[in-house]
Design an enzyme around this catalytic site. Sequence first.
Site, PDB file in Angstrom:
ATOM      1  N   ASP A  15       0.844  -1.196   0.000  1.00 48.67           N
ATOM      2  CA  ASP A  15       0.000   0.000   0.000  1.00 48.67           C
ATOM      3  C   ASP A  15       0.882   1.250   0.000  1.00 48.67           C
ATOM      4  O   ASP A  15       0.380   2.368  -0.079  1.00 48.67           O
ATOM      5  CB  ASP A  15      -0.992  -0.021   1.164  1.00 48.67           C
ATOM      6  CG  ASP A  15      -0.322   0.013   2.517  1.00 48.67           C
ATOM      7  OD1 ASP A  15       0.920  -0.088   2.577  1.00 48.67           O
ATOM      8  OD2 ASP A  15      -1.046   0.144   3.530  1.00 48.67           O
ATOM      9  N   GLU A  32      -1.871  -5.654   8.278  1.00 45.03           N
ATOM     10  CA  GLU A  32      -1.156  -5.060   9.404  1.00 45.03           C
ATOM     11  C   GLU A  32      -1.857  -5.380  10.722  1.00 45.03           C
ATOM     12  O   GLU A  32      -3.083  -5.472  10.759  1.00 45.03           O
ATOM     13  CB  GLU A  32      -1.080  -3.534   9.230  1.00 45.03           C
ATOM     14  CG  GLU A  32      -0.218  -3.112   8.058  1.00 45.03           C
ATOM     15  CD  GLU A  32      -0.014  -1.592   7.970  1.00 45.03           C
ATOM     16  OE1 GLU A  32      -0.470  -0.868   8.879  1.00 45.03           O
ATOM     17  OE2 GLU A  32       0.607  -1.161   6.986  1.00 45.03           O
ATOM     18  N   GLU A  43       8.452  -4.145  11.304  1.00 45.53           N
ATOM     19  CA  GLU A  43       8.917  -2.842  10.803  1.00 45.53           C
ATOM     20  C   GLU A  43       9.371  -1.936  11.939  1.00 45.53           C
ATOM     21  O   GLU A  43       8.689  -1.765  12.942  1.00 45.53           O
ATOM     22  CB  GLU A  43       7.781  -2.165  10.005  1.00 45.53           C
ATOM     23  CG  GLU A  43       8.206  -0.824   9.426  1.00 45.53           C
ATOM     24  CD  GLU A  43       7.286  -0.294   8.329  1.00 45.53           C
ATOM     25  OE1 GLU A  43       6.374  -1.019   7.876  1.00 45.53           O
ATOM     26  OE2 GLU A  43       7.501   0.869   7.932  1.00 45.53           O
TER      27      GLU A  43
END
Length: 288
Positions: free
Chosen positions: A62, A133, A200
């Site tokens: 995205d 996510e 991340e």
Amino acid sequence: MTDEISAYGRSGPTDPTLKRVRTRHFRRAKEAGTKITGLTSYDCLSATIFDQAGIDFLLVGDSAANAVFGYDSTLPVTVEELLPLTSAVVRATRRALVVADMPFGSYESGPDEALHTAIRFMKQTGCHAVKMEGGVRTAKQIRRVVRAGIPVMAHIGFTPQSEHGLGGHIIQGRGEDGEAELLADAKAVEDAGAFAVVIEMTPSVVAERVSKELLIPTISVGAGPHCDGQLLVWTDWAGFTTGRVPKFVKRFATIGDTLRQAAEEFRAEVESGQYPGPEHEYSPSPAS
Ligand code: KIV
């Protein structure tokens, strides 16, 4: 994933024995201690090159929100905008596993919404997996999608779709509570059936501990060298992105400078009459 994948052919797109990277190869790569490589891709030209270079998986992220559509965050991008990009990447690859990123607003409402979106990506693009996510908070959605036979890559640590909830682009997993939360998220997605998890922007030591505790491979995006694989946004990695890039990005090329220089040369040659030259012209006679 060199050793593992060599058994499946890695000598180029014309190799008839070339086979697709599968989710089972991720687990095997972790067991064998061979690193997994991933790049984002949003179009057929970059996908062809990365596939030929032997990159193991391509994420139609995205991050296309910023890199393709010019939004200033990933929040506005829609399923409708990402579907054609994902199809283009799938059409261009022979070997890499293609993962479709499910955008903000396409799975948060619950397992039914998540499954509906995942099926759209699988059916309409031919991708091989989807990514969502969130750890503990997304485990129910992951479980439902996996039970339907769709592989899921999870994404924990800093999750850009919740940048406002997290208070900005902030390193995750710091301090005792942060580390415990990251580990709980990692275990939740593994337990829900994810085949791999992106971590991340966390301290390397914390990602190392998570990687040791999980059976599924961890893929670092700014989570240090101890994860089982590395993923970067290709436009940052290739020096295409203008402006600041995060500290963890290494620029492996300077595509932006090369293109700018080429555009300046083109303009100068057109303005001076140097381009097009005689070799670029068609003559009136078909014979010459
Ligand atoms: O969309 C994306 O590029 C991502 C990576 C940063 C993990 O989600």
